[in-house]
Design a protein around this motif. Structure first.
Motif, short mmCIF file in Angstrom:
data_model
loop_
_atom_site.label_atom_id
_atom_site.label_comp_id
_atom_site.label_asym_id
_atom_site.label_seq_id
_atom_site.Cartn_x
_atom_site.Cartn_y
_atom_site.Cartn_z
N UNK A 80 -32.53 26.73 -16.88
CA UNK A 80 -33.16 27.09 -15.54
C UNK A 80 -34.00 28.04 -15.86
N UNK A 81 -35.08 28.10 -14.35
CA UNK A 81 -36.98 28.54 -14.41
C UNK A 81 -36.74 29.82 -15.41
N UNK A 82 -35.46 30.65 -15.77
CA UNK A 82 -35.31 31.83 -15.79
C UNK A 82 -35.41 31.59 -18.04
N UNK A 83 -35.03 30.42 -18.41
CA UNK A 83 -35.14 29.89 -19.79
C UNK A 83 -36.68 29.01 -20.13
N UNK A 84 -37.49 28.88 -19.16
CA UNK A 84 -38.35 27.92 -18.97
C UNK A 84 -39.32 29.35 -19.65
N UNK A 85 -39.20 30.06 -18.94
CA UNK A 85 -40.13 30.73 -18.46
C UNK A 85 -39.61 31.71 -20.08
N UNK A 115 -43.13 34.88 -17.25
CA UNK A 115 -41.96 35.80 -16.37
C UNK A 115 -40.80 35.05 -15.25
N UNK A 116 -40.07 34.99 -15.16
CA UNK A 116 -39.24 33.93 -14.14
C UNK A 116 -39.91 34.02 -12.46
N UNK A 117 -40.19 34.74 -12.65
CA UNK A 117 -41.27 34.91 -11.56
C UNK A 117 -42.31 34.26 -10.79
N UNK A 118 -42.91 34.29 -11.99
CA UNK A 118 -43.84 33.51 -12.40
C UNK A 118 -43.90 31.92 -12.66
N UNK A 119 -42.90 31.79 -13.10
CA UNK A 119 -42.33 30.06 -13.38
C UNK A 119 -41.62 29.57 -11.87
N UNK A 120 -41.31 30.35 -11.27
CA UNK A 120 -40.37 29.85 -9.73
C UNK A 120 -41.73 29.33 -9.59
N UNK A 121 -42.73 30.40 -9.20
CA UNK A 121 -44.06 30.52 -8.52
C UNK A 121 -44.81 29.29 -8.52
#
Length: 201
Positions: free
Chosen positions: A115-120, A126-132
């Motif tokens: 998931x994005x949290x892991x890639x972050x 951060x997960x928020x930045x990865x999502x953005x």
């Protein structure tokens, strides 16, 4: 491509991609002194201390995505820079563009992915930045994620040829036009069915 499963081949792919990205980023760093460039969510406040090759090796080690994801990520980076000419790859955005392109590639290509949290965490953001970053990257690509087998093999062939030559990527010796950024157009125009070689400088 079965050859991509080989650790030696993947090591060469990572070395070549990082060398190519390094040259493009350095060239665009010089260009940005003379031309305005758009600042985006991909730009960091400072240059990361980890090298592009070290960062790509870290992604390869921890992302556990299929080797073909790195070729597709390469295609995505090329498409992104073609569609976003005001956002050339430079030292301030290359790391975020890399982690995002691999994330998007893994989600599109692999049946199982982190998931994005892991890639972050892998990418140091951060997960928020990865999502953005993911959303901006997808819009920057115009959601054009499909890579045809012909395009995939063309990019692979380009990498294989360069790796066989055992040399860093070669850019023609042209007068440096400081008014234009060096884009990351690797080798082809996907809209052209003849797939003629195109290196944009």
């Amino acid at each position: 491509m079965a050859e991509l499963e080989s650790p030696e081949v993947m090591s060469k792919v990572i070395t070549f991609l990082s060398s190519l990205l390094q040259r493009v980023a350095e060239s665009n760093d010089v260009t940005c002194q003379f031309e305005k460039q758009k600042i985006s969510v991909f730009h960091g406040l400072s240059r990361p201390t980890i090298s592009i090759q070290g960062y790509l090796e870290r992604i390869f080690k921890y992302a556990n995505c299929s080797p073909s994801c790195f070729i597709v990520a390469y295609v995505y980076l090329d498409r992104f820079t073609q569609r976003q000419p005001l956002l050339p790859v430079n030292s301030f955005n290359v790391h975020r563009l890399l982690i995002t392109s691999v994330l998007v590639s893994a989600k599109f290509m692999d049946d199982m992915y982190y998931n994005n949290a892991y890639y972050g965490k892998v990418g140091g953001i951060s997960t928020t930045e990865m999502n953005l970053l993911e959303v901006d990257f997808l819009f920057g690509l115009g959601f054009q994620l499909n890579v045809t087998p012909t395009t995939f093999y063309t990019y692979c062939s380009y990498l294989q040829r360069e790796m066989l030559l055992k040399s860093p990527p070669h850019f023609p010796e042209l007068p440096l036009n400081l008014a234009r950024p060096l884009n990351f157009h690797c080798c082809l125009n996907e809209d052209d069915s003849t797939h003629q070689k195109q290196l944009a400088v």
